[in-house]
Design an enzyme around this catalytic site. Structure first.
Site, PDB file in Angstrom:
ATOM      1  N   SER A   1       0.851  -1.191   0.000  1.00 14.61           N
ATOM      2  CA  SER A   1       0.000   0.000   0.000  1.00 14.61           C
ATOM      3  C   SER A   1       0.883   1.237   0.000  1.00 14.61           C
ATOM      4  CB  SER A   1      -0.870   0.015   1.254  1.00 14.61           C
ATOM      5  OG  SER A   1      -1.530   1.256   1.362  1.00 14.61           O
TER       6      SER A   1
ATOM      7  N   TYR B   1      -1.979  -2.416  10.093  1.00 17.33           N
ATOM      8  CA  TYR B   1      -2.037  -2.391   8.624  1.00 17.33           C
ATOM      9  C   TYR B   1      -0.719  -1.865   8.049  1.00 17.33           C
ATOM     10  CZ  TYR B   1      -3.781  -1.148   3.930  1.00 17.33           C
ATOM     11  OH  TYR B   1      -3.960  -1.047   2.567  1.00 17.33           O
TER      12      TYR B   1
END
Ligand SMILES: NC(=O)c1ccc[n+]([C@@H]2O[C@H](COP(=O)([O-])OP(=O)(O)OC[C@H]3O[C@@H](n4cnc5c(N)ncnc54)[C@H](O)[C@@H]3O)[C@@H](O)[C@H]2O)c1
Length: 286
Positions: free
Chosen positions: A149, A170
């Protein structure tokens, strides 16, 4: 001849979003697809995950392309069912050429320590499990793609408590993917198996289109909507776009799975409309 003619590719998170667009495009390019999805929710993740109906829709779309998808409902954290799903695909199709470790959650906005654990185990341990399940079946020319990401590559991701415990998990998972890809590409290089990461910016899927994500971009509003978030989304690009489409990420994944990228390995491929260069750290971490 398609760009992936007769290759067999394993994709996680195949029921919707980027996993689905990968499966459909891979089928169009001549690949046979083996896929898994949890098709259930995870308590700490505020937005719903895919459903069995979503998975059935992916199968329908793959078949519309003239392709085949062998799918299993499986959790990437559950090594036994993951290994069984890969084995089933290899037995059916006779080989395995590529892997896309795509499944992920983004449990933002929580102070529950379990959110940290869930994010890290799905988003990183799930990738390791996926790679490990596939590795014995990959031969020379094999290609592994892991989804990271953009957000995780930027300063303020792993060290910003306002992201909540799930946000920290995350970011740690996605950063660890970047390191994992670098190191694994060294390990597998002599076997001519390639390993690359793809780091999307905002991508137009259910993960982005959730209230919890809108709140990241509009913390000033109690219950922000898409309309509230849209003017702020472009902060993650230099091209003044709010997001990329899942098909844009698929184009890069397709390249990395194909022989066109046969000497591309250990790369951090950003599909980010320039978001990284705009916000990049003084010393790049990867
Ligand atoms: N959408 C974005 O803005 C964005 C940006 C950067 C990175 N990503 C990454 O892209 C990947 C795909 O996300 P998406 O945008 O398609 O979102 P999505 O929520 O539409 O898709 C994720 C899929 O993974 C599945 N999944 C979740 N946990 C699972 C588990 N434990 N086992 C098996 N399947 C599981 C879900 O059911 C869903 O089908 C994720 O890894 C995400 O972190 C997304």
């Amino acid at each position: 001849m398609g760009r992936l003619q007769d290759k067999v590719v394993f994709v996680t998170g195949v029921a919707r979003g980027q996993g689905r667009t990968h499966a459909v495009r891979l089928a169009r390019e001549g690949a046979k697809v083996v896929g898994v999805d949890l098709c259930d929710n995870i308590k700490t993740n505020a937005y719903p995950l895919a459903t069995p109906e979503d998975l059935a829709e992916t199968t329908r779309l793959v078949e519309k392309e003239g392709g085949t998808l062998i799918s299993t409902v499986a959790d990437v954290r559950d090594r036994q069912s993951l290994f069984a799903a890969v084995q089933r695909g290899v037995e059916e199709f006779g080989r395995l050429d590529g892997v896309v470790a795509q499944a992920g959650i983004c449990p933002l906005g929580s102070d529950d320590p379990q959110a940290f654990m869930d994010a890290f185990t799905v988003d990183f341990v799930g990738v390791v499990n996926t790679v490990e399940a596939c590795l014995p079946h990959l031969a020379e020319g094999g290609s592994i793609v892991a989804t990271g990401s953009l957000a995780a590559l930027l300063p303020g991701a792993t060290d910003n408590p306002t992201n909540g415990t799930g946000g920290l998990g995350y970011s740690l998972a996605k950063r660890t993917i970047a390191s994992f890809v670098n190191d694994l590409s060294i390990v597998l290089g002599p076997k001519k198996i390639r390993v690359n990461a793809v780091h999307p910016t905002n991508c137009n899927t259910d993960m982005l289109n959730s209230e919890i994500m809108y709140r990241q971009f509009r913390p000033d509003i109690e219950s922000p909507t898409l309309e509230d978030a849209l003017p702020v989304f472009p902060v993650m690009s230099v091209m003044n776009v709010p997001y990329v489409e899942p098909e844009d990420v698929t184009d890069t994944v397709l390249f990395l799975l194909s022989d066109e990228s046969r000497f591309v390995t250990g790369m951090q491929m950003r599909v980010d409309a320039g978001g990284y260069v705009r916000n990049r750290p003084a010393t790049p971490a990867f």
